[in-house]
Design an enzyme around this catalytic site. Structure first.
Site, PDB file in Angstrom:
ATOM      1  N   ASP A  59       0.883  -1.166   0.000  1.00  0.00           N
ATOM      2  CA  ASP A  59       0.000   0.000   0.000  1.00  0.00           C
ATOM      3  C   ASP A  59       0.921   1.216   0.000  1.00  0.00           C
ATOM      4  OD1 ASP A  59      -1.674   2.126   0.514  1.00  0.00           O
ATOM      5  OD2 ASP A  59      -2.813   1.126   2.084  1.00  0.00           O
ATOM      6  N   ASN A  86       3.167   2.546 -10.678  1.00  0.00           N
ATOM      7  CA  ASN A  86       1.937   2.580 -11.449  1.00  0.00           C
ATOM      8  C   ASN A  86       0.705   2.969 -10.632  1.00  0.00           C
ATOM      9  OD1 ASN A  86       0.134   1.686 -13.831  1.00  0.00           O
ATOM     10  ND2 ASN A  86      -0.549   0.322 -12.182  1.00  0.00           N
ATOM     11  N   TYR A 163      -5.903  15.774  -9.774  1.00  0.00           N
ATOM     12  CA  TYR A 163      -5.189  14.796 -10.594  1.00  0.00           C
ATOM     13  C   TYR A 163      -4.088  15.461 -11.414  1.00  0.00           C
ATOM     14  CZ  TYR A 163      -4.385  10.924 -13.805  1.00  0.00           C
ATOM     15  OH  TYR A 163      -3.801   9.922 -14.541  1.00  0.00           O
ATOM     16  N   LYS A 167       0.102  14.847 -11.021  1.00  0.00           N
ATOM     17  CA  LYS A 167       0.937  14.289 -12.088  1.00  0.00           C
ATOM     18  C   LYS A 167       2.027  15.284 -12.513  1.00  0.00           C
ATOM     19  CE  LYS A 167      -0.927  10.229 -12.461  1.00  0.00           C
ATOM     20  NZ  LYS A 167      -0.173   9.014 -12.046  1.00  0.00           N
ATOM     21  N   THR A 198     -10.104   1.903 -19.078  1.00  0.00           N
ATOM     22  CA  THR A 198      -9.929   1.164 -17.826  1.00  0.00           C
ATOM     23  C   THR A 198     -11.046   1.518 -16.848  1.00  0.00           C
ATOM     24  OG1 THR A 198      -8.612   2.889 -16.730  1.00  0.00           O
ATOM     25  CG2 THR A 198      -7.413   1.299 -18.103  1.00  0.00           C
TER      26      THR A 198
END
Length: 245
Positions: A59, A86, A163, A167, A198
């Site tokens: 984790d 990832n 997000y 990144k 996905t």
């Protein structure tokens, strides 16, 4: 046999990357928060002919979990050749910059940014024991400030603050880490797998997980003359596939 650890690998792009790397003869640690689920995935993979894959509990936002995973890899392999960071989350939506709470943004950063740093720093000792260590930070084209400043860019309107910011920060970590390790055998790069169908995006992406995984592997398994400190994306239409920061 080279050893690779992929975080967040029990489904989607991470899982497909594990499958493709196993067929290339690498030993793959399939990182998963829930070990039982990960082991069930590996059992299914074995039944389909995939070998050299082992589930490992990790984790990325739990320091004890990360250290335990490192100790397992060290005991079983003695080193780590490839780390693919990832694991990532989208966060709550919508993500307007003026209204998204600090707590919501922090939650995304904990996984997408601080989690990557935690895993990377913890495994650095084992990576330095490899003859050709590789670190791939799985980012997004949305992390490019240059593209976000271009009104003609096809994803220009997507300004999800949690997000996107996480990144962009991850890309900055790639640049600084690659520079620190530039005189060693490390290759450290940010890799955008592309807008892929996905669970992460309710399968809205146009690209397959097979192509996304193949792209990650292409820019991870680089030779000694390969690039470091770069940002690669399949959306860049030139031979280098190098994205602007």
């Amino acid at each position: 046999m080279k050893t690779v650890l992929i975080t967040g690998a029990n489904r989607s792009i991470g899982l497909e990357t594990a499958k493709q790397l196993s067929t290339k003869g690498l030993f793959v640690y399939l990182g998963t928060r829930d070990l039982a689920k990960g082991e069930e995935v590996v059992k299914e993979l074995n039944g389909n002919g995939f070998q050299n894959i082992q589930a490992i509990q990790i984790d990325v936002i739990n320091a004890e979990s990360v250290l335990a995973a490192k100790n397992t890899v060290e005991k079983e392999q003695g080193k780590l050749d490839i780390l693919i960071n990832n694991a990532g989350i989208l966060g709550d939506t919508p993500q307007d910059a003026s209204t998204t709470s600090v707590e919501s943004i922090q939650k995304v950063f904990d996984t997408n940014f601080f989690g990557v740093i935690s895993v990377t720093q913890t495994f650095m000792e084992l990576l330095k024991k490899s003859d050709s260590p590789r670190i791939s930070n799985i980012t997004s084209g949305l992390g490019s400030l240059t593209l976000h400043s271009d009104p003609t860019w096809k994803y220009y309107a997507i300004k999800a603050v949690s997000y996107v910011s996480s990144k962009t920060a991850l890309n900055a970590f790639t640049v600084t880490l690659a520079h620190e390790l530039k005189d060693q055998n490390f290759k450290v790069n940010s890799i955008d797998p592309g807008y892929t169908a996905t669970d992460f995006n309710h399968h809205s992406g146009p690209q397959s997980v097979e192509k996304a995984a193949s792209f990650i592997i292409k820019h991870t398994l680089v030779d000694e003359d390969g690039p470091t400190g770069k940002f690669f994306s399949p959306d860049i239409e030139d031979e280098s596939e190098e994205s602007p920061w």
